[in-house]
Design an enzyme around this catalytic site. Sequence first.
Site, mmCIF file in Angstrom:
data_model
loop_
_atom_site.group_PDB
_atom_site.id
_atom_site.type_symbol
_atom_site.label_atom_id
_atom_site.label_comp_id
_atom_site.label_asym_id
_atom_site.label_seq_id
_atom_site.Cartn_x
_atom_site.Cartn_y
_atom_site.Cartn_z
ATOM 1 C CG ASP A 162 -7.228 6.553 -8.365
ATOM 2 O OD1 ASP A 162 -7.829 6.416 -9.441
ATOM 3 O OD2 ASP A 162 -7.794 6.787 -7.283
ATOM 4 C CE LYS A 207 4.521 3.105 -11.225
ATOM 5 N NZ LYS A 207 5.680 3.808 -11.679
ATOM 6 C CG MET A 223 -11.667 -3.234 -4.601
ATOM 7 S SD MET A 223 -11.378 -2.116 -3.219
ATOM 8 C CE MET A 223 -13.004 -1.911 -2.567
#
Length: 499
Positions: A35, A57, A171
Amino acid sequence: MKGKVYLVGAGPGDTKLITLKGLECIKKSDVIIYDRLANDEFLKEAKDGCEFIYVGKKSSNHILPQDKINELILQKCLEGKVVTRLKGGDPYVFGRGGEEAEKLFDNGVDFEIVPGITSAIGGLCYAGIPITHRDYASSFHVITGHLRDDEEKEINWNALANCKGTLVFLMGIGNLKHISEELIKEGRDKKTPVALISWATRYNQNTTITDLENAYEIAKEKNVKAPSLIVVGDVVKVRNKLNFFENSALFGKKVVVTRARKQSSYLSDKIKLLGGKAVELPVIKIEKNNNQKLKKEIENIKEYTHIVFTSRNGVEIFFETIDEMGLDSRIFFNLKVCSIGMGTSEELMKRGIKADIVPKKFVAESLFDEMKKTLIKTDKVLVPRSENARDFLVDKLKEICKVKELYTYRTIIDEKSIEIAEKVLEEDIDYITFTSSSTVKNLISILGNNYKDMLLNKKLISIGPITSKTIEEFGLKVYKESHIATIDGLVDLLIEDNK
Ligand code: SAH
């Protein structure tokens, strides 16, 4: 054949931060599913024919949903393949590695997990921040900043605000306002230092220092984007002393490496170890000639008194040829071996041959000056080398004795670079390195008529005088030339230029 899955942590980005076990998995896999946060440079380590599947992506909306990824890993394994599922950082730190592994367990598939250095620790380290420190923090907490409603409830902001340990949010950039507000509201000092670290451990690592109160505004102003770490705590203060990575000699620099793919790793590695990015644009490729003539001369090697090697490739190809003939280094027993360049001599040493004549300066002129001191009319010199070599040495030697020059290989354009050259040079490049005249000629021939437009405003670094001359002959300017014509000399020059 039974397949197997390795769930491998690729580390935070710097390719040297993977485990030995992780690298072994990459090397033996038939399929690599990776990834966005796993550095794609690792793919170079895979074996020929390995299938690469990218499942991360970010810029499009086509991120493969997690259940599809789980299914894909399983399917490839059921086909009997050895699969590496390569994930950024550690597979179990917010990587959904647990879910992927459970799926494998549930389907009775053989699997192993290889832990990795999580960005939550390694990323801080590269920004000069120790996650714990006796004076500042005796615990740390790694929290997801990407909260679903049910997770939001799970977070005890009051406990986090009052625990005094280092807080690391992953995140979390999109939620920074909320995170800092909650922490202040629940009692964390609004002056608590905050570090925002983007693309940690890579050449483009970017660190912003602020405090809880201003974090959101500053992040907006500086356009801090994912992937970033949010670090909250007094440990951030130690960065003033421990910021080794951003202070490394080539940190943030993009350096183009034009030498052949097979030979580029030494230079590329050095650049990366110094914090820079090596952009590989191999413009030359080595093509071995049909060496029948060389074989004939080797059969008559007794007639020769000297042999000259002028490059690593020359040595490699010569030894491949004698090996094909069932011979070995003993054929040198009566020969004086002459060599230009440290790399050439090293290559000979690997095969147990210590060159007799090695000039101090790594150019043909110096070798000739050394050789002419002892060379006599009855001597005979064998020069197995590249078709693209200069005539000087052979012409001058011929004035003294018999010389047999054989072209054992040639350097040609690496056609794979034709497609990428312009794109690579359009990026913000800091340096382009040239390690031989052929690298100059081939890059220019790839770029075609408007090569000057692409190269005039770039810093062209040359390994030595001959390469510099070629650069200048094309109407370009050498930015700097190595003091010593070796790869190490060239790296020293880059370091010096960034002092
Ligand atoms: N398993 C990973 C984390 C995956 S979650 C690990 O152990 O590191 C993805 C988040 O990790 C990103 O949004 C970012 O917050 C963080 N992250 C991962 N690599 C990073 C890097 N090189 N620089 C900054 N943040 C990173």
